[in-house]
Design a protein around this motif. Structure first.
Motif, PDB file in Angstrom:
ATOM      1  N   ILE A 216      44.658  46.282  42.654  1.00 33.56           N
ATOM      2  CA  ILE A 216      44.121  45.177  43.457  1.00 33.56           C
ATOM      3  C   ILE A 216      44.981  45.072  44.710  1.00 33.56           C
ATOM      4  CG2 ILE A 216      43.613  42.717  43.518  1.00 33.56           C
ATOM      5  CD1 ILE A 216      43.253  42.837  40.496  1.00 33.56           C
ATOM      6  N   THR A 217      44.343  45.198  45.870  1.00 33.61           N
ATOM      7  CA  THR A 217      45.101  45.261  47.120  1.00 33.61           C
ATOM      8  C   THR A 217      45.797  43.944  47.461  1.00 33.61           C
ATOM      9  OG1 THR A 217      43.081  44.795  48.363  1.00 33.61           O
ATOM     10  CG2 THR A 217      43.690  47.102  48.073  1.00 33.61           C
ATOM     11  N   ASN A 218      45.147  42.819  47.304  1.00 35.38           N
ATOM     12  CA  ASN A 218      45.762  41.516  47.580  1.00 35.38           C
ATOM     13  C   ASN A 218      45.753  40.686  46.297  1.00 35.38           C
ATOM     14  OD1 ASN A 218      43.024  41.401  47.671  1.00 35.38           O
ATOM     15  ND2 ASN A 218      42.873  40.173  49.504  1.00 35.38           N
ATOM     16  N   ALA A 219      46.587  41.077  45.369  1.00 35.52           N
ATOM     17  CA  ALA A 219      46.578  40.539  44.015  1.00 35.52           C
ATOM     18  C   ALA A 219      46.928  39.052  43.954  1.00 35.52           C
ATOM     19  CB  ALA A 219      47.541  41.326  43.140  1.00 35.52           C
ATOM     20  N   LEU A 220      47.853  38.582  44.790  1.00 34.31           N
ATOM     21  CA  LEU A 220      48.250  37.169  44.739  1.00 34.31           C
ATOM     22  C   LEU A 220      47.089  36.252  45.132  1.00 34.31           C
ATOM     23  CD1 LEU A 220      51.860  37.398  46.216  1.00 34.31           C
ATOM     24  CD2 LEU A 220      51.170  37.156  43.828  1.00 34.31           C
ATOM     25  N   GLU A 221      46.371  36.613  46.180  1.00 39.24           N
ATOM     26  CA  GLU A 221      45.238  35.782  46.609  1.00 39.24           C
ATOM     27  C   GLU A 221      44.125  35.799  45.568  1.00 39.24           C
ATOM     28  OE1 GLU A 221      44.007  37.128  50.442  1.00 39.24           O
ATOM     29  OE2 GLU A 221      46.015  36.950  51.282  1.00 39.24           O
ATOM     30  N   VAL A 222      43.860  36.972  45.007  1.00 32.05           N
ATOM     31  CA  VAL A 222      42.818  37.089  43.985  1.00 32.05           C
ATOM     32  C   VAL A 222      43.206  36.281  42.750  1.00 32.05           C
ATOM     33  CG1 VAL A 222      41.666  38.708  42.432  1.00 32.05           C
ATOM     34  CG2 VAL A 222      42.002  39.316  44.828  1.00 32.05           C
ATOM     35  N   ALA A 223      44.461  36.352  42.331  1.00 29.80           N
ATOM     36  CA  ALA A 223      44.911  35.593  41.165  1.00 29.80           C
ATOM     37  C   ALA A 223      44.823  34.100  41.411  1.00 29.80           C
ATOM     38  CB  ALA A 223      46.346  35.993  40.817  1.00 29.80           C
TER      39      ALA A 223
END
Length: 110
Positions: free
Chosen positions: A7-14
């Motif tokens: 996942i490229t932008n894992a923090l935002e997705v989480a």
């Protein structure tokens, strides 16, 4: 079968998933690494442009949108047809004067 997804932008997705919302994006196979990769879209909610009120009239209003000039009028039925016809002419004259005033105000700012 298990697959590992990057996942490229894992923090935002989480963060979005923790709020309980869905995450739209694209799942593709990375050409360089050959791994499955998820890239979340940066979607912003669509908020339509609101009409600006040019002038409030006694029986309605004149508004301006991005593409149109809108004139609304509403008359009570109990005043009679002849009175409504006279009020309609006054309303139209007031709407025209409001548009003229708007144009003059725009010229003053320039």
């Amino acid at each position: 079968m298990q697959k590992i997804i990057t996942i490229t932008n894992a923090l935002e997705v989480a963060a979005k998933l923790a709020q309980g919302s869905r995450v739209k994006g694209v799942l593709y196979k990375d050409e360089i690494t050959g791994k499955l990769t998820f890239k979340a879209y940066n979607c912003k909610p669509h908020t339509p442009e609101r009409d600006t009120l040019v002038k409030k009239l006694p029986w309605g209003w004149v508004r301006e949108s991005m593409e149109r000039i809108k004139v609304f009028s509403s008359f009570p039925k109990d005043v009679g047809t002849a009175t409504v016809m006279g009020l309609l002419e006054e309303h139209t004259r007031d709407a025209k004067n409001a548009l003229i005033d708007r144009e003059l105000d725009m010229i003053e700012f320039c």
